[in-house]
Motif scaffolding. Structure first.
Motif, short mmCIF file in Angstrom:
data_model
loop_
_atom_site.label_atom_id
_atom_site.label_comp_id
_atom_site.label_asym_id
_atom_site.label_seq_id
_atom_site.Cartn_x
_atom_site.Cartn_y
_atom_site.Cartn_z
N GLY A 200 90.15 71.49 47.90
CA GLY A 200 91.14 72.53 48.16
C GLY A 200 91.04 73.68 47.18
O GLY A 200 91.15 74.86 47.57
N TRP A 201 90.82 73.36 45.92
CA TRP A 201 90.73 74.41 44.89
C TRP A 201 89.47 75.25 45.07
O TRP A 201 89.50 76.47 44.98
CB TRP A 201 90.76 73.77 43.51
CG TRP A 201 90.68 74.74 42.39
CD1 TRP A 201 89.59 75.06 41.64
CD2 TRP A 201 91.75 75.54 41.87
NE1 TRP A 201 89.91 76.00 40.69
CE2 TRP A 201 91.24 76.31 40.81
CE3 TRP A 201 93.12 75.66 42.19
CZ2 TRP A 201 92.02 77.19 40.08
CZ3 TRP A 201 93.89 76.55 41.46
CH2 TRP A 201 93.34 77.30 40.42
N ASN A 202 88.33 74.59 45.33
CA ASN A 202 87.07 75.32 45.51
C ASN A 202 87.06 76.16 46.79
O ASN A 202 86.30 77.12 46.90
CB ASN A 202 85.89 74.34 45.54
CG ASN A 202 85.68 73.67 44.20
OD1 ASN A 202 86.06 74.19 43.15
ND2 ASN A 202 85.07 72.49 44.22
N ALA A 203 87.90 75.78 47.76
CA ALA A 203 87.95 76.54 49.01
C ALA A 203 88.66 77.87 48.86
O ALA A 203 88.52 78.75 49.73
CB ALA A 203 88.63 75.71 50.10
N ILE A 204 89.43 78.06 47.79
CA ILE A 204 90.20 79.28 47.62
C ILE A 204 89.29 80.51 47.56
O ILE A 204 89.57 81.54 48.18
CB ILE A 204 91.08 79.19 46.35
CG1 ILE A 204 92.16 78.13 46.54
CG2 ILE A 204 91.72 80.54 46.03
CD1 ILE A 204 93.02 77.91 45.31
N ILE A 205 88.20 80.41 46.84
CA ILE A 205 87.32 81.57 46.69
C ILE A 205 86.65 81.92 48.02
O ILE A 205 86.42 83.10 48.32
CB ILE A 205 86.26 81.32 45.58
CG1 ILE A 205 85.53 82.62 45.25
CG2 ILE A 205 85.28 80.23 45.99
CD1 ILE A 205 84.71 82.53 43.99
N TYR A 206 86.36 80.91 48.84
CA TYR A 206 85.78 81.19 50.16
C TYR A 206 86.82 81.81 51.09
O TYR A 206 86.49 82.69 51.90
CB TYR A 206 85.22 79.91 50.76
CG TYR A 206 84.12 79.29 49.94
CD1 TYR A 206 82.90 79.94 49.77
CD2 TYR A 206 84.30 78.07 49.31
CE1 TYR A 206 81.89 79.38 49.00
CE2 TYR A 206 83.30 77.50 48.54
CZ TYR A 206 82.09 78.16 48.39
OH TYR A 206 81.11 77.61 47.62
N LEU A 207 88.07 81.35 50.98
CA LEU A 207 89.13 81.96 51.78
C LEU A 207 89.35 83.42 51.38
O LEU A 207 89.60 84.27 52.23
CB LEU A 207 90.43 81.17 51.60
CG LEU A 207 90.49 79.81 52.28
CD1 LEU A 207 91.72 79.03 51.83
CD2 LEU A 207 90.49 79.96 53.80
N ALA A 208 89.22 83.69 50.08
CA ALA A 208 89.35 85.08 49.62
C ALA A 208 88.22 85.94 50.17
O ALA A 208 88.42 87.10 50.57
CB ALA A 208 89.36 85.11 48.10
N ALA A 209 87.00 85.38 50.20
CA ALA A 209 85.87 86.13 50.76
C ALA A 209 86.03 86.34 52.26
O ALA A 209 85.72 87.42 52.79
CB ALA A 209 84.57 85.38 50.47
N ILE A 210 86.55 85.33 52.95
CA ILE A 210 86.77 85.47 54.40
C ILE A 210 87.83 86.51 54.71
O ILE A 210 87.73 87.26 55.68
CB ILE A 210 87.15 84.09 54.99
CG1 ILE A 210 85.97 83.13 54.92
CG2 ILE A 210 87.64 84.23 56.42
CD1 ILE A 210 86.31 81.71 55.33
N SER A 211 88.85 86.57 53.86
CA SER A 211 89.93 87.54 54.10
C SER A 211 89.45 88.98 53.96
O SER A 211 90.11 89.90 54.44
CB SER A 211 91.09 87.28 53.13
OG SER A 211 90.68 87.51 51.78
N GLY A 212 88.33 89.18 53.29
CA GLY A 212 87.80 90.53 53.13
C GLY A 212 86.94 91.00 54.29
O GLY A 212 86.47 92.14 54.29
N ILE A 213 86.74 90.15 55.28
CA ILE A 213 85.95 90.53 56.45
C ILE A 213 86.80 91.42 57.36
O ILE A 213 87.95 91.09 57.65
CB ILE A 213 85.46 89.29 57.22
CG1 ILE A 213 84.64 88.38 56.29
CG2 ILE A 213 84.64 89.69 58.43
CD1 ILE A 213 84.25 87.07 56.93
#
Length: 326
Positions: A200-213
């Motif tokens: 869950g913690w490591n997924a935060i940075i990927y969610l942040a990158a996805i939100s920038g699309i």
């Protein structure tokens, strides 16, 4: 009479080359414009120097027969003797095998699960459930490994352990399995425990990158009839690829530096041959036996291999994907 082309050629030859400003003048011009930003970095530069570069002086201990009571100039120099002893030790080779095995398994699982979880979480349309799932998933990150190891051990216990109870209840096994006493299962237990704790913690940075699309990309794909699976494949994953590559390069650089907390807390005397990693080996045979020079040699080996791995994987990605960290 000269043609127009000849005149143009002659004028271009006689035209003086533009004067290039030296790089030093460009630097001072940039420094003048951004001097406050440079001043803000001074405390961090000092911090890095004091805690990352200044301790490198202690590496000289690896080439000495270090005695704490003697000064630097009174130490006995032994050259590469500690490194020769290191590579001839069977326990070191065993620790290196365990470290590489658990690091590789953790590296693969540590990328597949967080990325998959982030992609699935991004597809949720109900905002309340999405925030709830994300909050629950990264809460284990804030639990210390002391508590987490106790939870894992209890779940895998033969007495009222949840995992054994489920397996027996489903008829998969007939009697409880002693998971914590099986050496060949230890690597998998450590890897899955780390996945549960950090996904869950490591997924935060990927969610942040996805939100920038940009949402217009998804709208255009939907107009063209792309399904959600195709949108993930052709839009989401390519858009977060630079983030994945940078994190992968950094993770490979730290392949040998996996710590020892989870291995130390989850291990026992029955699985020592599978649980001892390089940090535990350094702690036991270096600091624990007052062999400070030998422990320093182990740490130098870790650092050198980490640097080599970092530059190697960075060079591979730079040539294949044009993405680079350095």
């Amino acid at each position: 009479m000269k043609t127009a082309t000849a005149l143009e050629t002659e004028s271009s030859v006689n035209q003086p080359e533009p004067v290039r400003k030296p790089k030093s003048s460009n630097f001072w011009k940039t420094f003048k414009n951004q001097k406050y930003l440079y001043f803000m970095t001074i405390p961090f530069v000092i911090w890095v120097f004091v805690f990352s570069y200044l301790p490198l002086w202690g590496w000289t201990m690896a080439f000495q027969k270090y005695k704490p009571a003697r000064s630097f100039f009174e130490q006995e120099w032994v050259g590469l003797e500690h490194f020769k002893t290191l590579f001839q030790d069977d326990q070191f080779l065993l620790s290196l095998r365990n470290t590489l095995a658990m690091s590789s398994m953790g590296l693969i699982a540590g990328f597949i699960f967080p990325i998959t979880f982030a992609l699935l979480l991004n597809e949720l349309r109900l905002g309340i459930f999405k925030r709830f799932a994300q909050t629950i998933s990264y809460l284990p990150h804030f639990v210390s490994w002391v508590v987490a190891a106790g939870i894992v051990t209890k779940m895998l216990s033969t007495e009222n352990g949840m995992i054994n109870a489920i397996l027996v209840g489903l008829g998969i096994i007939h009697e409880p399995i002693q998971f914590m006493a099986q050496g060949h299962l230890f690597w998998g237990i450590v890897t899955l425990s780390d996945v549960w704790k950090e996904t869950g913690w490591n997924a935060i940075i990927y969610l942040a990158a996805i939100s920038g699309i940009g949402p217009e990309l998804y709208e255009a794909a939907r107009v063209d009839g792309a399904t959600r699976l195709r949108q993930i494949r052709h839009i989401t994953i390519p858009s977060i690829r630079p983030t994945i590559i940078v994190l992968l390069i950094m993770s490979v650089g730290n392949l040998l530096n996996i710590g020892f907390e989870k291995q130390f807390l989850l291990s026992n005397n029955l699985v020592t041959d599978y649980s001892q990693v390089l940090d535990l080996y350094s702690l036991k045979y270096g600091l624990g036996m007052a062999r400070y020079s030998f422990g320093t040699a182990i740490n130098i080996f870790n650092s050198v291999i980490s640097v080599v791995l970092l530059f190697t994987i960075n060079g591979i990605f730079k040539r294949t994907t044009k993405e680079s960290l350095l």
